[in-house]
Design a protein around this motif. Structure first.
Motif, PDB file in Angstrom:
ATOM      1  N   UNK A  60       0.835  -1.206   0.000  1.00 21.99           N
ATOM      2  CA  UNK A  60       0.000   0.000   0.000  1.00 21.99           C
ATOM      3  C   UNK A  60       0.868   1.254   0.000  1.00 21.99           C
ATOM      4  N   UNK A  61       1.947   1.243   0.779  1.00 20.88           N
ATOM      5  CA  UNK A  61       2.840   2.402   0.806  1.00 20.88           C
ATOM      6  C   UNK A  61       3.466   2.653  -0.560  1.00 20.88           C
ATOM      7  N   UNK A  62       3.830   1.601  -1.257  1.00 22.33           N
ATOM      8  CA  UNK A  62       4.395   1.750  -2.594  1.00 22.33           C
ATOM      9  C   UNK A  62       3.404   2.382  -3.551  1.00 22.33           C
ATOM     10  N   UNK A  63       2.165   1.900  -3.523  1.00 23.40           N
ATOM     11  CA  UNK A  63       1.135   2.491  -4.383  1.00 23.40           C
ATOM     12  C   UNK A  63       0.877   3.946  -4.022  1.00 23.40           C
ATOM     13  N   UNK A  64       0.845   4.223  -2.725  1.00 27.86           N
ATOM     14  CA  UNK A  64       0.612   5.594  -2.268  1.00 27.86           C
ATOM     15  C   UNK A  64       1.740   6.519  -2.710  1.00 27.86           C
ATOM     16  N   UNK A  65       2.988   6.063  -2.564  1.00 24.81           N
ATOM     17  CA  UNK A  65       4.129   6.884  -2.990  1.00 24.81           C
ATOM     18  C   UNK A  65       4.081   7.156  -4.487  1.00 24.81           C
ATOM     19  N   UNK A  66       3.738   6.139  -5.286  1.00 24.97           N
ATOM     20  CA  UNK A  66       3.649   6.326  -6.737  1.00 24.97           C
ATOM     21  C   UNK A  66       2.583   7.353  -7.098  1.00 24.97           C
ATOM     22  N   UNK A  67       1.410   7.226  -6.485  1.00 22.09           N
ATOM     23  CA  UNK A  67       0.325   8.160  -6.789  1.00 22.09           C
ATOM     24  C   UNK A  67       0.633   9.571  -6.317  1.00 22.09           C
ATOM     25  N   UNK A  68       1.266   9.691  -5.161  1.00 26.31           N
ATOM     26  CA  UNK A  68       1.623  11.018  -4.661  1.00 26.31           C
ATOM     27  C   UNK A  68       2.652  11.685  -5.568  1.00 26.31           C
ATOM     28  N   UNK A  69       3.629  10.924  -6.033  1.00 22.51           N
ATOM     29  CA  UNK A  69       4.642  11.522  -6.908  1.00 22.51           C
ATOM     30  C   UNK A  69       4.022  11.954  -8.232  1.00 22.51           C
ATOM     31  N   UNK A  70       3.082  11.171  -8.748  1.00 23.54           N
ATOM     32  CA  UNK A  70       2.397  11.565  -9.979  1.00 23.54           C
ATOM     33  C   UNK A  70       1.568  12.834  -9.764  1.00 23.54           C
ATOM     34  N   UNK A  71       0.889  12.907  -8.625  1.00 25.15           N
ATOM     35  CA  UNK A  71       0.070  14.087  -8.333  1.00 25.15           C
ATOM     36  C   UNK A  71       0.943  15.328  -8.159  1.00 25.15           C
ATOM     37  N   UNK A  72       2.093  15.189  -7.473  1.00 22.94           N
ATOM     38  CA  UNK A  72       2.994  16.317  -7.298  1.00 22.94           C
ATOM     39  C   UNK A  72       3.563  16.780  -8.637  1.00 22.94           C
ATOM     40  N   UNK A  73       3.892  15.839  -9.502  1.00 18.48           N
ATOM     41  CA  UNK A  73       4.416  16.188 -10.821  1.00 18.48           C
ATOM     42  C   UNK A  73       3.356  16.935 -11.630  1.00 18.48           C
ATOM     43  N   UNK A  74       2.110  16.470 -11.574  1.00 24.19           N
ATOM     44  CA  UNK A  74       1.024  17.146 -12.285  1.00 24.19           C
ATOM     45  C   UNK A  74       0.804  18.543 -11.714  1.00 24.19           C
ATOM     46  N   UNK A  75       0.894  18.688 -10.389  1.00 22.84           N
ATOM     47  CA  UNK A  75       0.729  19.999  -9.755  1.00 22.84           C
ATOM     48  C   UNK A  75       1.823  20.951 -10.219  1.00 22.84           C
ATOM     49  N   UNK A  76       3.071  20.476 -10.278  1.00 22.37           N
ATOM     50  CA  UNK A  76       4.176  21.327 -10.743  1.00 22.37           C
ATOM     51  C   UNK A  76       3.960  21.763 -12.181  1.00 22.37           C
ATOM     52  N   UNK A  77       3.511  20.833 -13.034  1.00 21.20           N
ATOM     53  CA  UNK A  77       3.256  21.182 -14.435  1.00 21.20           C
ATOM     54  C   UNK A  77       2.163  22.241 -14.533  1.00 21.20           C
TER      55      UNK A  77
END
Length: 112
Positions: A60-77
Motif C-alpha cells: 500500500x505504501x508503494x502504491x501511495x508513494x507512486x500516486x503522490x509523486x504523480x500528483x505532485x508532478x502534475x501539480x508542478x506542471x
C-alpha cells in the motif's frame, strides 16, 4: 519459507478436523453443505497469504508513494503553466482592481 510451512500446517490441521466432523454427520442430508463450507474455508486458508501481501504496508505504501509523486508532478506542471500563462496575469489584475475599488484582501469592503 516459514510462511509456506505455516500454510501447510494450517491446511493439514483444518482438513483433519473437518474430516472428523464430516464423518460424524456422514450420510446425512447436510453432508453436501459441510463439503461446500469445507471447500470455501480451504480456499480462504490458501489465499490468506496473498491477501496479507496485498494489504501489507509495503504494498500500500508503494502504491501511495507512486500516486503522490504523480500528483505532485502534475501539480508542478500546472503551476508552471499558470506562472507563464495569462491566468496569473488576470488574477493579479483582478486583485489590483479590487484593491482600487476599496475591497480588502479577504474580499470584504474595507472600513472607511
Amino acid at each position: 519459507m516459514d510462511e509456506m510451512l505455516q500454510i501447510v500446517k494450517n491446511v493439514t490441521v483444518f482438513v483433519l478436523l473437518f474430516s472428523i466432523v464430516s464423518n460424524l454427520f456422514a450420510k446425512s442430508k447436510y453432508e453436501k453443505y459441510f463439503d461446500l463450507v469445507q471447500g470455501v474455508i480451504l480456499i480462504i486458508l490458501v489465499m490468506m497469504p496473498l491477501f496479507s501481501w496485498i494489504t501489507g504496508e509495503d504494498f500500500i505504501d508503494g502504491l501511495l508513494r507512486d500516486n503522490m509523486s504523480k500528483a505532485e508532478e502534475q501539480f508542478r506542471e500546472d503551476e508552471l503553466r499558470l506562472i507563464g500563462g495569462q491566468e496569473l496575469k488576470m488574477i493579479g489584475e483582478q486583485r489590483e482592481q479590487m484593491l482600487q475599488d476599496g475591497f480588502g484582501l479577504d474580499g470584504r469592503e474595507a472600513d472607511e
